[in-house]
Design a protein around this motif. Structure first.
Motif, PDB file in Angstrom:
ATOM      1  N   GLU A   4       0.857  -1.178   0.000  1.00  0.00           N
ATOM      2  CA  GLU A   4       0.000   0.000   0.000  1.00  0.00           C
ATOM      3  C   GLU A   4       0.895   1.230   0.000  1.00  0.00           C
ATOM      4  N   SER A  35      -7.600  -8.355  -4.418  1.00  0.00           N
ATOM      5  CA  SER A  35      -6.264  -8.428  -3.807  1.00  0.00           C
ATOM      6  C   SER A  35      -5.630  -9.791  -4.033  1.00  0.00           C
ATOM      7  N   LYS A  53      -1.178  -0.659  -4.120  1.00  0.00           N
ATOM      8  CA  LYS A  53      -2.535  -0.460  -3.641  1.00  0.00           C
ATOM      9  C   LYS A  53      -2.662   0.958  -3.088  1.00  0.00           C
ATOM     10  N   ASP A  55      -5.324   3.196  -1.009  1.00  0.00           N
ATOM     11  CA  ASP A  55      -6.555   3.205  -0.209  1.00  0.00           C
ATOM     12  C   ASP A  55      -7.390   4.432  -0.568  1.00  0.00           C
TER      13      ASP A  55
END
Length: 103
Positions: A4, A35, A53, A55
């Motif tokens: 992330e 994922s 990734k 968020d």
């Protein structure tokens, strides 16, 4: 392992090479399933693509800047330029095909 990233790292990472950014939400069922798909894609593609990734809830500036209106949204970029985007749960073969086309 998928990583992330926050805004600063995202901006640095998209400047060079092929990047696949997964804009997701932790509360989204399809995002969680994606994922697992992306983890398989990462294993299959090795270092051909940088998968990260992002968020949705923690990166509102990027969400607005890239016009992401739903999740999951996958954005393929090469050397900082957007090539294509896909919204919703995607399958491994389709993602791998996009990566190969971008190389």
């Amino acid at each position: 392992m998928l990583r992330e990233v926050m805004e600063e790292e995202f901006r640095r990472s998209v400047k060079e090479g092929l990047v696949l950014a997964d804009f997701y939400s932790a509360t989204c069922g399809p995002c969680k399933m994606l994922s697992f798909v992306l983890a398989d894609v990462e294993k299959a593609c090795g270092d051909k693509v940088n998968i990260m990734k992002v968020d949705f809830d923690k990166n509102k500036v990027l969400v607005e800047e890239y016009g992401v209106s739903g999740y999951p949204t996958l954005i393929f970029m090469k050397d900082g330029e957007e090539l294509k985007r896909l919204t919703g749960l995607q399958q491994k073969p389709a993602i791998i095909k996009m990566i190969e086309e971008a190389l």
